[in-house]
Write a protein that holds these residues in place. Structure first.
Motif, PDB file in Angstrom:
ATOM      1  N   ASP A 215       0.778  -1.173  -0.031  1.00  0.00           N
ATOM      2  CA  ASP A 215      -0.287   0.264  -0.116  1.00  0.00           C
ATOM      3  C   ASP A 215       0.582   1.197  -0.076  1.00  0.00           C
ATOM      4  OD1 ASP A 215      -2.467  -1.001   0.362  1.00  0.00           O
ATOM      5  OD2 ASP A 215      -2.863  -1.499   2.428  1.00  0.00           O
ATOM      6  N   ILE A 216       1.787   0.794  -0.227  1.00  0.00           N
ATOM      7  CA  ILE A 216       3.348   2.779  -0.071  1.00  0.00           C
ATOM      8  C   ILE A 216       3.835   2.190  -0.896  1.00  0.00           C
ATOM      9  CG2 ILE A 216       4.898   3.591   2.122  1.00  0.00           C
ATOM     10  CD1 ILE A 216       3.648   1.755   4.126  1.00  0.00           C
ATOM     11  N   GLY A 217       4.018   3.586  -1.422  1.00  0.00           N
ATOM     12  CA  GLY A 217       5.294   3.962  -2.490  1.00  0.00           C
ATOM     13  C   GLY A 217       5.997   4.867  -1.964  1.00  0.00           C
ATOM     14  N   ILE A 218       7.417   4.826  -2.526  1.00  0.00           N
ATOM     15  CA  ILE A 218       7.860   5.632  -2.376  1.00  0.00           C
ATOM     16  C   ILE A 218       9.143   6.035  -3.490  1.00  0.00           C
ATOM     17  CG2 ILE A 218      10.364   6.838  -0.803  1.00  0.00           C
ATOM     18  CD1 ILE A 218      10.110   4.515   1.036  1.00  0.00           C
ATOM     19  N   ILE A 219       8.954   7.724  -4.061  1.00  0.00           N
ATOM     20  CA  ILE A 219       9.126   7.874  -4.733  1.00  0.00           C
ATOM     21  C   ILE A 219      10.255   8.827  -4.867  1.00  0.00           C
ATOM     22  CG2 ILE A 219       8.896   9.875  -7.055  1.00  0.00           C
ATOM     23  CD1 ILE A 219       5.445   9.005  -6.687  1.00  0.00           C
ATOM     24  N   ALA A 220      11.600   8.364  -5.826  1.00  0.00           N
ATOM     25  CA  ALA A 220      12.600   9.389  -5.393  1.00  0.00           C
ATOM     26  C   ALA A 220      13.274   9.614  -6.637  1.00  0.00           C
ATOM     27  CB  ALA A 220      14.201   9.132  -5.333  1.00  0.00           C
ATOM     28  N   PRO A 221      13.773  11.034  -7.308  1.00  0.00           N
ATOM     29  CA  PRO A 221      14.054  11.204  -9.007  1.00  0.00           C
ATOM     30  C   PRO A 221      15.185  11.163  -9.442  1.00  0.00           C
ATOM     31  CG  PRO A 221      14.807  12.975  -7.473  1.00  0.00           C
ATOM     32  CD  PRO A 221      14.026  11.980  -6.143  1.00  0.00           C
ATOM     33  N   TYR A 222      16.167  10.235  -8.417  1.00  0.00           N
ATOM     34  CA  TYR A 222      17.503   9.958  -8.865  1.00  0.00           C
ATOM     35  C   TYR A 222      18.194   8.597  -8.659  1.00  0.00           C
ATOM     36  CZ  TYR A 222      18.126  14.845 -10.016  1.00  0.00           C
ATOM     37  OH  TYR A 222      17.952  16.156 -10.063  1.00  0.00           O
ATOM     38  N   ARG A 223      18.860   7.652  -9.032  1.00  0.00           N
ATOM     39  CA  ARG A 223      19.217   6.421  -9.153  1.00  0.00           C
ATOM     40  C   ARG A 223      19.563   5.830  -7.352  1.00  0.00           C
ATOM     41  NH1 ARG A 223      15.826   2.655 -10.158  1.00  0.00           N
ATOM     42  NH2 ARG A 223      17.093   0.344  -9.368  1.00  0.00           N
ATOM     43  N   LYS A 224      20.414   6.766  -7.280  1.00  0.00           N
ATOM     44  CA  LYS A 224      21.115   6.361  -6.394  1.00  0.00           C
ATOM     45  C   LYS A 224      20.822   7.144  -4.723  1.00  0.00           C
ATOM     46  CE  LYS A 224      24.891   6.509  -6.211  1.00  0.00           C
ATOM     47  NZ  LYS A 224      26.040   4.293  -5.877  1.00  0.00           N
TER      48      LYS A 224
ATOM     49  N   GLY B 122      11.132   3.628  -5.809  1.00  0.00           N
ATOM     50  CA  GLY B 122      11.479   3.900  -7.870  1.00  0.00           C
ATOM     51  C   GLY B 122      11.218   5.200  -8.207  1.00  0.00           C
ATOM     52  N   SER B 123      11.290   5.782  -9.278  1.00  0.00           N
ATOM     53  CA  SER B 123      11.749   6.787 -10.026  1.00  0.00           C
ATOM     54  C   SER B 123      10.573   6.969 -10.393  1.00  0.00           C
ATOM     55  CB  SER B 123      12.745   7.198 -11.554  1.00  0.00           C
ATOM     56  OG  SER B 123      12.204   5.845 -11.491  1.00  0.00           O
ATOM     57  N   VAL B 124      10.026   8.470 -10.512  1.00  0.00           N
ATOM     58  CA  VAL B 124       8.699   9.201 -11.086  1.00  0.00           C
ATOM     59  C   VAL B 124       8.244   8.263 -12.303  1.00  0.00           C
ATOM     60  CG1 VAL B 124       7.070  10.865 -11.420  1.00  0.00           C
ATOM     61  CG2 VAL B 124       9.593  11.395  -9.904  1.00  0.00           C
ATOM     62  N   GLU B 125       9.062   8.279 -13.087  1.00  0.00           N
ATOM     63  CA  GLU B 125       9.690   7.614 -14.547  1.00  0.00           C
ATOM     64  C   GLU B 125       8.210   6.170 -14.280  1.00  0.00           C
ATOM     65  OE1 GLU B 125      11.322  10.656 -15.393  1.00  0.00           O
ATOM     66  OE2 GLU B 125      11.439   9.005 -14.140  1.00  0.00           O
TER      67      GLU B 125
ATOM     68  N   ILE C   5       1.426   7.191  -0.329  1.00  0.00           N
ATOM     69  CA  ILE C   5       3.070   7.952  -1.332  1.00  0.00           C
ATOM     70  C   ILE C   5       3.761   8.547  -0.076  1.00  0.00           C
ATOM     71  CG2 ILE C   5       3.841   9.365  -3.212  1.00  0.00           C
ATOM     72  CD1 ILE C   5       2.942   6.297  -3.731  1.00  0.00           C
ATOM     73  N   LEU C   6       4.931   8.404  -0.118  1.00  0.00           N
ATOM     74  CA  LEU C   6       6.289   9.882  -0.110  1.00  0.00           C
ATOM     75  C   LEU C   6       6.592   9.744  -1.072  1.00  0.00           C
ATOM     76  CD1 LEU C   6       5.410   7.258   2.279  1.00  0.00           C
ATOM     77  CD2 LEU C   6       6.853   7.913   3.950  1.00  0.00           C
ATOM     78  N   VAL C   7       7.209  10.977  -1.190  1.00  0.00           N
ATOM     79  CA  VAL C   7       7.682  11.606  -2.193  1.00  0.00           C
ATOM     80  C   VAL C   7       9.545  12.040  -1.604  1.00  0.00           C
ATOM     81  CG1 VAL C   7       8.399  13.129  -4.271  1.00  0.00           C
ATOM     82  CG2 VAL C   7       6.446  12.082  -3.644  1.00  0.00           C
ATOM     83  N   SER C   8      10.859  11.724  -2.037  1.00  0.00           N
ATOM     84  CA  SER C   8      11.728  12.692  -2.337  1.00  0.00           C
ATOM     85  C   SER C   8      12.202  13.728  -2.753  1.00  0.00           C
ATOM     86  CB  SER C   8      12.706  11.445  -1.579  1.00  0.00           C
ATOM     87  OG  SER C   8      14.439  12.119  -1.236  1.00  0.00           O
ATOM     88  N   ALA C   9      12.597  14.742  -2.367  1.00  0.00           N
ATOM     89  CA  ALA C   9      13.103  15.424  -3.654  1.00  0.00           C
ATOM     90  C   ALA C   9      14.467  15.767  -4.299  1.00  0.00           C
ATOM     91  CB  ALA C   9      12.550  17.702  -3.318  1.00  0.00           C
ATOM     92  N   VAL C  10      15.158  15.405  -2.288  1.00  0.00           N
ATOM     93  CA  VAL C  10      16.859  14.638  -2.710  1.00  0.00           C
ATOM     94  C   VAL C  10      17.554  16.793  -2.962  1.00  0.00           C
ATOM     95  CG1 VAL C  10      18.879  13.396  -4.269  1.00  0.00           C
ATOM     96  CG2 VAL C  10      16.384  12.970  -3.642  1.00  0.00           C
TER      97      VAL C  10
END
Length: 993
Positions: A830-839, A866-869, A879-884
């Motif tokens: 039920d949880i997704g984490i989105i980060a813009p960079y692979r590292k 995973g990434s936004v894509e 959903i949790l989002v990391s802007a980095v």
């Protein structure tokens, strides 16, 4: 004067009151008199607003309360001035302090302190630091500024303890032979969590004389319970004497306090970042290639080839074009084709050039995975125990399609150091991280375990060749009326639309979906494509599926081809169609490279998987099916098999905004007959388009999907005054996914506020009572983090440890609080984490592994990171989002390459619209607020009470903007042929044939 400027003046006035020991004065008339007589005119160069305007600005910004002739500053304002800035400057000048130095002459006259003084000093030093940093960090005139911690290049770092106050000692020392006046020291901006303490409280009004050999201590005290990176820039001012002719000089020190948990220490950079240039591949050296053993039985080929697929090898003239595109002094006539407007006349030539540019970049990018590389010096193989003719090679990342290695693909290996002979291996199977390869007997006969090999990966050009053929066929079959449509002269009316009884009765309650189905069934846009513009969660797929079912039901002679860019999206289409269509009428065609384990059980009875191989039936058999479902690229098999143009009366493309135009036309070119076939495209041009590796292909339009091009350049698909023309396009307006608080900002920014909240109330409200919400009932959190984006070893991809720590803590809280106070049980899926960079994705996964062990959680593999894509088209309850990104220095790089998460509106839109019930965004508010889209979202969270974590002081931004640029080591950009996409995002390689 704006309210912000007047508010700033008001705060400066409060500081002046503080400096002159008159903060107890609250009478409005008395304050006005002090303001006009002493403060407003103290600097002739600056003319401030009148007192009434200043008080009004302070009141509007909640800095003062005004009642019955009294003006009272709020406690929060007073708290800002409790550190060393609140200079205890009496109206009379104080004598020079003796402190460590002894008596001195008269005080400095006319020295300006306070906010204005700091702003002037900050501006002066900021401009000079950019051009001559070394001058300002150097000790000079015998004066040095040292510390009890190591100082490197003017920077002093120290670790902070989240519970107790941490103290850093700075020492101002006179190592010269003459006395020097220490007149001033100040941070160049407001400091939160810091407090500066010195025994004698040095100010311009109370300077300190440093005699030769003397040392003076200043303590930097820091305390914060928030993980992160806290920088400060301190400027120290000195004079040789108090004579008016005596010039001041400055020394600058950069202070970095960092509060890191044990998890943060574990995720720290493994090695300092050292950019590694990846140069263009050298000309191939002469070598002998020994062909291997292709796999047998992957497919049963009964479909005869009637339309061939040419090699479409990259022509030699592309090298010249590449030089022309990179250098304005180099000429090539083909450059004009790329720079001109896309038309049917130049369609084929232009897309051939774009596809060649992309292929050339792909071939460079795939060298990232060749062995030897930074991670591996060589590779070894073992013999397959079940089939001794196969060798097994371990390829880290292959399970994630990094790189994509599919059955039937090829790669080259060579004995370490011996490149004169290379052995071509064919992929027979892929199992997790292992690839089974078929080689010639020449290698097998000499193979012994322990041999060391080099490995070269090869781009599978089949996908590019299929697209090359499609753009040729588009011209050959004259698809101008489909690709460059024009509105008919005679308008149609809604009276001509059929009355339909829908299979999904819920759609009858949705006027936009119902009307879209009516127009598609009626073919009102033919020969132009019909567009279904579907913002997030509005039901694009169910609308297409309903239209497909209605056509199959009402039109006896129909043949329908339904496609999507990915196999997962095509499978979803197929499953929904099967809810009301008999399996015998439908055929799901997979490519032979598709892993059979990925085929849903409910589709096995109606697809081309025979149980041990894929079958491609005779054309005559395929023509019998009423509905066929494939990926866009696999539809090329139908062209190869000679299915004549016009056989398919309807072609549907779901997720059309996520496909390159040359890919989107694969099911059209050679299969559609302009004028008789109805084309339907569904997608959202406001969400992410296709992933393009070549920056040049991106620059010349390859990143614009067919759907987006039609909606932005063709008048008939654009909004006319208040609405779209429903004969050609329908915009879906009802969102069935998200809580209204989650939907509000993307709805306002991208969809004109037209989206309506229709999500299930129980699901969307399921986290409105979560105890960790800053405001109950508002399930959106922006958590401010003063993190630091870093890189490690040779990887240019960014990560931010502080944000990982915060994200993992939120996941911990989600699992620890589930089931309490009415909260439902939550599963990792039920949880997704989105980060813009692979590292960053990799660092988050490592953090979750530790959490999994701590809480003894199960099924954490289903918590997707995973990434936004990778989240496009998906949804999760939480959903949790990391802007980095946390360093303003890198913003320009982001803008130049259009890769930055912060600067990409489409990436923002996708990231924040995946959540159903809870959205948590973690990022640096200072940096993100430089972008207007992010600034609006952050302000929304503040206004609604959803903001928590680090919050910059408002006035800090006013005094000196983008100060963080001072804390970043500016690194030289490394020339590399590798694309920015590959370097920073390391996206999946396409495998959806």
């Amino acid at each position: 004067m704006t309210l912000i400027v007047n508010c700033r003046v008001g705060l400066e006035f409060f500081e002046y009151l503080k400096e002159t020991n008159r903060t107890s004065v609250t009478d409005r008339t008395q304050l006005k008199d002090i303001y006009n007589r002493e403060f407003r005119s103290r600097n002739p160069e600056l003319k401030d607003a009148n007192f009434s305007r200043v008080v009004y600005a302070l009141k509007v910004n909640h800095k003062v309360s005004v009642r019955r002739g009294r003006v009272c500053f709020h406690a929060k304002v007073k708290a800002l001035y409790q550190d060393q800035w609140s200079l205890s400057r009496a109206p009379k000048a104080s004598p020079i302090q003796r402190g460590v130095s002894g008596a001195g002459p008269a005080p400095v006259g006319g020295a300006e302190s306070g906010v204005r003084g700091r702003r002037k000093l900050a501006s002066l030093l900021m401009s000079k630091l950019k051009t001559d940093k070394s001058q300002f960090i150097a000790d000079k005139n015998g004066i040095s500024v040292t510390s009890d911690q190591e100082c490197t290049d003017g920077k002093i770092c120290f670790a902070a303890n989240g519970e107790n106050e941490s103290v850093l000692s700075l020492y101002v020392e006179n190592g010269g032979t003459e006395s020097v006046l220490f007149t001033y020291y100040t941070p160049l901006h407001w400091l939160r969590y810091f407090n500066l303490v010195d025994e004698h409280r040095v100010t311009p009004a109370k300077p300190l004389a440093l005699t030769p050999g003397s040392k003076y201590e200043i303590q930097v005290r820091f305390q914060s319970s928030l993980v992160g990176f806290y920088p400060a820039t301190l400027a120290f001012e000195f004079r040789e004497s108090l004579l008016p002719s005596s010039a001041s000089f400055h020394i600058v020190r950069f202070i970095e306090a960092r509060y890191v948990t044990s998890l943060g220490l574990e995720l720290a950079p493994v090695a300092p970042y050292r950019p590694r240039p990846i140069l263009a591949p050298p000309p191939p050296e002469p070598c002998t290639i020994v062909d291997g053993q292709p796999p047998e039985g992957l497919s049963v080929q009964r479909l005869k080839i009637e339309v061939g697929l040419q090699p479409y090898k990259v022509p030699t003239y592309m090298d010249r074009l590449l030089k022309a595109l990179k250098s304005p002094t180099f000429h090539d006539e083909r450059k004009a084709v790329l720079e001109s407007l896309l038309t049917m006349e130049n369609y084929s030539e232009r897309f051939h050039l774009l596809l060649f540019l992309e292929e050339m970049q792909m071939k460079v990018d795939i060298t990232r995975y060749n062995i030897p590389n930074d991670d591996r010096e060589d590779a070894s193989m073992v013999q397959d125990q079940r089939n001794k003719k196969l060798l097994i090679l371990e390829v880290p990342g292959v399970a994630e399609n990094r790189p994509s290695v599919l059955p039937g693909d090829r790669l080259l290996v060579f004995l370490k150091g011996l490149t004169a002979v290379k052995y071509r291996g064919y992929v027979h199977a892929v199992e997790l991280e292992q690839v089974k390869l078929g080689f010639s007997s020449q290698l097998l006969d000499k193979f012994v375990e322990g041999m060391k090999f080099g490995v070269e990966f090869i781009v599978n050009c089949l996908t590019m060749r299929v697209q090359h053929r499609a753009v040729d066929l588009a011209s050959e079959h004259r698809l101008g009326r489909v690709l460059f449509p024009q509105a008919p002269l005679s308008p149609s009316s809604d009276a001509e639309l059929p009355a339909l009884r829908l299979f999904d009765y819920k759609l009858e309650q949705n006027p936009e979906q119902y009307k879209a189905v009516q127009h598609i069934v009626a073919g009102s846009s033919r020969p132009a494509p019909y567009l279904v513009f579907g913002p997030p969660g509005t039901g694009k797929t169910v609308t297409l599926v309903e239209a497909i079912k209605q056509i199959e039901k009402t039109q006896a002679s129909c043949h329908i081809l339904a496609c999507a860019p990915s196999n997962s999206a095509a499978d979803l289409l197929c499953k929904k169609i099967l809810e009301h269509i008999e399996p015998r009428k439908l055929y799901r065609m997979y490519a032979s490279s598709r892993d059979a384990k990925m085929i849903p059980d409910e589709l096995k009875a109606c697809c081309n998987w025979l149980g041990n191989a894929y079958e491609y039936p005779l054309k005559e058999e395929l023509l019998q099916y009423r509905i066929m479902v494939t990926t866009l690229l696999t539809a090329g098999r139908l062209v190869t098999g000679g299915i004549h143009p016009g056989h398919f009366t309807h072609v549907f493309v779901d997720e059309a905004g996520h496909a390159v135009e040359s890919e989107c036309i694969v099911p059209l070119a050679g299969l559609v007959e302009a004028g008789s076939s109805q084309v339907v495209l569904a997608g959202d041009p406001k969400q992410l388009g296709p992933i393009i590796r070549s920056p040049l292909a991106l620059k010349y339009g390859m990143g614009v999907s067919l759907l987006e091009r039609l909606m932005t350049t063709v008048p008939m698909y654009q909004k006319d005054e208040e609405s779209f023309d429903n004969r050609f396009v329908t915009k879906l307006l009802r969102n069935y996914r998200s809580h209204p608080a989650i939907l509000k900002i993307p709805n306002e920014l991208f969809y004109n506020g037209e989206l309506q909240v229709c999500a299930n109330e129980i699901i969307r409200n399921s986290y409105c009572g979560w105890q960790h919400l800053p405001k109950q009932g508002f399930p959106v959190i922006f958590h401010g983090v003063m993190g630091l984006d870093e890189r490690e070893a040779s990887s240019p991809s960014f990560f931010n440890v502080a944000e990982v720590e915060v994200l993992v803590d939120y996941v911990r809280k989600l699992f620890e609080t589930q089931g309490r106070k009415g909260l439902s049980i939550i599963s990792p899926g039920d949880i997704g984490i989105i980060a813009p960079y692979r590292k960053q994705v990799q660092k988050i996964r490592r953090g979750l592994q530790r959490l999994e062990n701590d809480l003894r959680l199960r099924d954490m593999k289903y918590l997707k990171v995973g990434s936004v894509e990778e989240f496009q088209g998906q949804e999760r309850k939480v959903i949790l989002v990391s802007a980095v990104r946390s360093s303003p220095h890198y913003m320009e790089l982001d803008q130049e390459f259009s890769l930055g998460f912060v600067k990409n509106e489409k990436r923002f839109n996708v990231a924040v619209t995946r959540a159903k019930a809870l959205l948590v965004v973690v990022g640096n508010p200072r940096v993100l607020s430089m972008d207007p889209v992010w600034a609006r979202f952050i302000q929304y969270c503040k206004d609604e009470g959803g903001y928590t974590g680090f919050s910059p002081i408002e006035e800090e931004e006013v005094i000196v903007e983008r100060l963080a640029a001072l804390y970043i080591t500016i690194e030289a950009q490394v020339e590399t042929e590798e694309s920015e996409v590959q370097q920073l995002l390391d996206p999946e390689w396409r495998s959806d044939l």
